[in-house]
Scaffold this motif. Sequence first.
Motif, mmCIF file in Angstrom:
data_model
loop_
_atom_site.group_PDB
_atom_site.id
_atom_site.type_symbol
_atom_site.label_atom_id
_atom_site.label_comp_id
_atom_site.label_asym_id
_atom_site.label_seq_id
_atom_site.Cartn_x
_atom_site.Cartn_y
_atom_site.Cartn_z
ATOM 1 N N ALA A 47 0.835 -1.204 0.000
ATOM 2 C CA ALA A 47 0.000 0.000 0.000
ATOM 3 C C ALA A 47 0.869 1.253 0.000
ATOM 4 O O ALA A 47 0.602 2.208 -0.748
ATOM 5 N N ARG A 48 1.914 1.263 0.805
ATOM 6 C CA ARG A 48 2.815 2.412 0.870
ATOM 7 C C ARG A 48 3.516 2.637 -0.474
ATOM 8 O O ARG A 48 3.583 3.752 -0.969
ATOM 9 N N HIS A 49 4.021 1.560 -1.073
ATOM 10 C CA HIS A 49 4.692 1.670 -2.375
ATOM 11 C C HIS A 49 3.723 2.175 -3.441
ATOM 12 O O HIS A 49 4.091 3.019 -4.262
ATOM 13 N N ALA A 50 2.496 1.663 -3.450
ATOM 14 C CA ALA A 50 1.508 2.076 -4.452
ATOM 15 C C ALA A 50 1.194 3.563 -4.315
ATOM 16 O O ALA A 50 1.114 4.282 -5.323
ATOM 17 N N CYS A 51 1.011 4.047 -3.084
ATOM 18 C CA CYS A 51 0.732 5.476 -2.871
ATOM 19 C C CYS A 51 1.912 6.331 -3.338
ATOM 20 O O CYS A 51 1.720 7.372 -3.963
ATOM 21 N N ASP A 52 3.135 5.874 -3.047
ATOM 22 C CA ASP A 52 4.318 6.611 -3.490
ATOM 23 C C ASP A 52 4.379 6.681 -5.013
ATOM 24 O O ASP A 52 4.688 7.716 -5.587
ATOM 25 N N ARG A 53 4.085 5.577 -5.686
ATOM 26 C CA ARG A 53 4.171 5.524 -7.148
ATOM 27 C C ARG A 53 3.084 6.377 -7.809
ATOM 28 O O ARG A 53 3.342 7.066 -8.782
ATOM 29 N N ILE A 54 1.865 6.336 -7.273
ATOM 30 C CA ILE A 54 0.751 7.052 -7.900
ATOM 31 C C ILE A 54 0.862 8.563 -7.665
ATOM 32 O O ILE A 54 0.371 9.349 -8.478
ATOM 33 N N ASP A 55 1.515 8.983 -6.583
ATOM 34 C CA ASP A 55 1.659 10.417 -6.309
ATOM 35 C C ASP A 55 2.337 11.154 -7.457
ATOM 36 O O ASP A 55 1.969 12.277 -7.778
ATOM 37 N N GLY A 56 3.305 10.544 -8.115
ATOM 38 C CA GLY A 56 3.990 11.197 -9.209
ATOM 39 C C GLY A 56 3.254 11.119 -10.535
ATOM 40 O O GLY A 56 3.580 11.840 -11.468
ATOM 41 N N LEU A 57 2.248 10.259 -10.620
ATOM 42 C CA LEU A 57 1.573 10.031 -11.902
ATOM 43 C C LEU A 57 0.165 10.601 -11.973
ATOM 44 O O LEU A 57 -0.272 11.029 -13.035
ATOM 45 N N ALA A 58 -0.551 10.576 -10.881
ATOM 46 C CA ALA A 58 -1.955 11.010 -10.882
ATOM 47 C C ALA A 58 -2.034 12.534 -10.774
ATOM 48 O O ALA A 58 -1.059 13.216 -10.495
ATOM 49 N N VAL A 59 -3.235 13.047 -10.979
ATOM 50 C CA VAL A 59 -3.488 14.485 -10.970
ATOM 51 C C VAL A 59 -3.297 15.084 -9.581
ATOM 52 O O VAL A 59 -2.773 16.175 -9.437
ATOM 53 N N GLY A 60 -3.721 14.377 -8.533
ATOM 54 C CA GLY A 60 -3.655 14.912 -7.183
ATOM 55 C C GLY A 60 -2.993 13.945 -6.214
ATOM 56 O O GLY A 60 -2.504 12.888 -6.615
ATOM 57 N N PRO A 61 -3.005 14.303 -4.938
ATOM 58 C CA PRO A 61 -2.356 13.467 -3.926
ATOM 59 C C PRO A 61 -3.183 12.236 -3.560
ATOM 60 O O PRO A 61 -4.411 12.260 -3.618
ATOM 61 N N ALA A 62 -2.491 11.175 -3.169
ATOM 62 C CA ALA A 62 -3.161 9.968 -2.677
ATOM 63 C C ALA A 62 -3.775 10.283 -1.318
ATOM 64 O O ALA A 62 -3.131 10.872 -0.463
#
Length: 123
Positions: A47-62
Amino acid sequence: MAEQRERRSRRTSASSASSASPASTAATTSRSRSGTRARVPGPEDAARHACDRIDGLAVGPAEGVSAVTRTDDGWCVAVDVLELPRIPDTTSLMATYEVEIDRSGELLQYRRVRRYRRGTADD
Protein backbone atom coordinates in the motif's frame (compact mmCIF):
# COMPACT_ATOMS: atom_id res chain seq x y z
CA MET A 1 29.53 13.64 30.56
CA ALA A 2 28.55 13.99 26.90
CA GLU A 3 30.77 10.98 26.12
CA GLN A 4 28.89 8.87 28.68
CA ARG A 5 25.54 9.79 27.13
CA GLU A 6 26.86 8.96 23.66
CA ARG A 7 28.13 5.56 24.85
CA ARG A 8 24.80 4.83 26.53
CA SER A 9 22.85 5.73 23.38
CA ARG A 10 25.13 3.50 21.29
CA ARG A 11 24.58 0.59 23.70
CA THR A 12 20.81 1.15 23.69
CA SER A 13 20.58 1.27 19.91
CA ALA A 14 22.83 -1.79 19.56
CA SER A 15 20.78 -3.82 22.04
CA SER A 16 17.49 -2.84 20.38
CA ALA A 17 18.86 -3.82 16.96
CA SER A 18 20.01 -7.19 18.26
CA SER A 19 16.68 -7.87 19.97
CA ALA A 20 14.79 -8.03 16.65
CA SER A 21 13.49 -11.53 16.21
CA PRO A 22 14.96 -13.58 13.37
CA ALA A 23 11.45 -14.65 12.36
CA SER A 24 10.31 -11.07 11.79
CA THR A 25 13.47 -10.29 9.83
CA ALA A 26 13.05 -13.41 7.71
CA ALA A 27 9.43 -12.51 7.02
CA THR A 28 10.34 -9.21 5.39
CA THR A 29 13.36 -10.31 3.37
CA SER A 30 14.33 -13.29 1.30
CA ARG A 31 17.40 -14.40 -0.62
CA SER A 32 17.34 -14.24 -4.38
CA ARG A 33 19.29 -16.67 -6.54
CA SER A 34 22.19 -14.23 -6.83
CA GLY A 35 22.57 -14.21 -3.04
CA THR A 36 21.46 -10.61 -2.50
CA ARG A 37 18.50 -9.77 -0.33
CA ALA A 38 15.31 -8.75 -2.15
CA ARG A 39 12.43 -7.02 -0.39
CA VAL A 40 9.18 -8.96 -0.37
CA PRO A 41 6.57 -6.42 0.75
CA GLY A 42 3.55 -7.36 2.83
CA PRO A 43 0.17 -5.65 2.33
CA GLU A 44 1.19 -2.57 4.35
CA ASP A 45 4.38 -2.14 2.34
CA ALA A 46 2.50 -2.74 -0.90
CA ALA A 47 0.00 0.00 0.00
CA ARG A 48 2.81 2.41 0.87
CA HIS A 49 4.69 1.67 -2.37
CA ALA A 50 1.51 2.08 -4.45
CA CYS A 51 0.73 5.48 -2.87
CA ASP A 52 4.32 6.61 -3.49
CA ARG A 53 4.17 5.52 -7.15
CA ILE A 54 0.75 7.05 -7.90
CA ASP A 55 1.66 10.42 -6.31
CA GLY A 56 3.99 11.20 -9.21
CA LEU A 57 1.57 10.03 -11.90
CA ALA A 58 -1.95 11.01 -10.88
CA VAL A 59 -3.49 14.48 -10.97
CA GLY A 60 -3.66 14.91 -7.18
CA PRO A 61 -2.36 13.47 -3.93
CA ALA A 62 -3.16 9.97 -2.68
CA GLU A 63 -5.75 10.18 0.11
CA GLY A 64 -5.92 6.53 1.14
CA VAL A 65 -6.05 2.89 0.18
CA SER A 66 -9.38 1.09 -0.19
CA ALA A 67 -8.14 -2.41 -1.16
CA VAL A 68 -4.98 -4.52 -1.32
CA THR A 69 -4.96 -7.86 -3.17
CA ARG A 70 -2.09 -10.28 -3.67
CA THR A 71 -1.55 -11.33 -7.30
CA ASP A 72 0.76 -13.84 -8.96
CA ASP A 73 3.24 -11.07 -9.84
CA GLY A 74 2.96 -8.97 -6.67
CA TRP A 75 0.13 -6.74 -5.47
CA CYS A 76 -2.91 -4.89 -6.81
CA VAL A 77 -3.77 -1.83 -4.70
CA ALA A 78 -6.81 0.46 -5.01
CA VAL A 79 -5.61 3.98 -4.18
CA ASP A 80 -8.06 6.86 -3.65
CA VAL A 81 -6.79 10.16 -5.07
CA LEU A 82 -8.07 13.73 -4.69
CA GLU A 83 -8.37 14.88 -8.30
CA LEU A 84 -10.17 18.20 -7.89
CA PRO A 85 -10.49 19.92 -4.51
CA ARG A 86 -13.68 21.96 -4.03
CA ILE A 87 -15.42 23.90 -1.31
CA PRO A 88 -17.23 22.41 0.52
CA ASP A 89 -14.92 19.42 0.76
CA THR A 90 -17.79 16.96 0.30
CA THR A 91 -18.08 18.06 -3.34
CA SER A 92 -14.41 17.40 -4.19
CA LEU A 93 -13.80 15.01 -7.07
CA MET A 94 -12.07 11.77 -6.08
CA ALA A 95 -10.82 8.88 -8.17
CA THR A 96 -9.84 5.30 -7.43
CA TYR A 97 -6.75 4.05 -9.23
CA GLU A 98 -5.87 0.38 -9.51
CA VAL A 99 -2.10 0.17 -9.08
CA GLU A 100 -0.21 -3.05 -9.81
CA ILE A 101 3.26 -3.41 -8.31
CA ASP A 102 5.66 -6.33 -8.42
CA ARG A 103 7.11 -8.10 -5.39
CA SER A 104 9.93 -5.59 -5.10
CA GLY A 105 7.51 -2.62 -5.13
CA GLU A 106 8.13 -1.47 -8.71
CA LEU A 107 5.17 -0.16 -10.70
CA LEU A 108 3.84 -2.56 -13.35
CA GLN A 109 0.74 -0.59 -14.38
CA TYR A 110 -1.99 1.70 -13.11
CA ARG A 111 -5.40 2.81 -14.34
CA ARG A 112 -8.32 4.89 -13.10
CA VAL A 113 -11.27 2.62 -12.39
CA ARG A 114 -13.71 5.04 -10.77
CA ARG A 115 -14.41 8.76 -10.39
CA TYR A 116 -16.82 10.10 -7.76
CA ARG A 117 -17.68 12.97 -5.43
CA ARG A 118 -16.23 12.65 -1.94
CA GLY A 119 -19.61 13.02 -0.26
CA THR A 120 -21.41 10.29 -2.27
CA ALA A 121 -22.03 6.80 -1.00
CA ASP A 122 -21.26 3.63 -2.98
CA ASP A 123 -24.21 2.12 -4.82
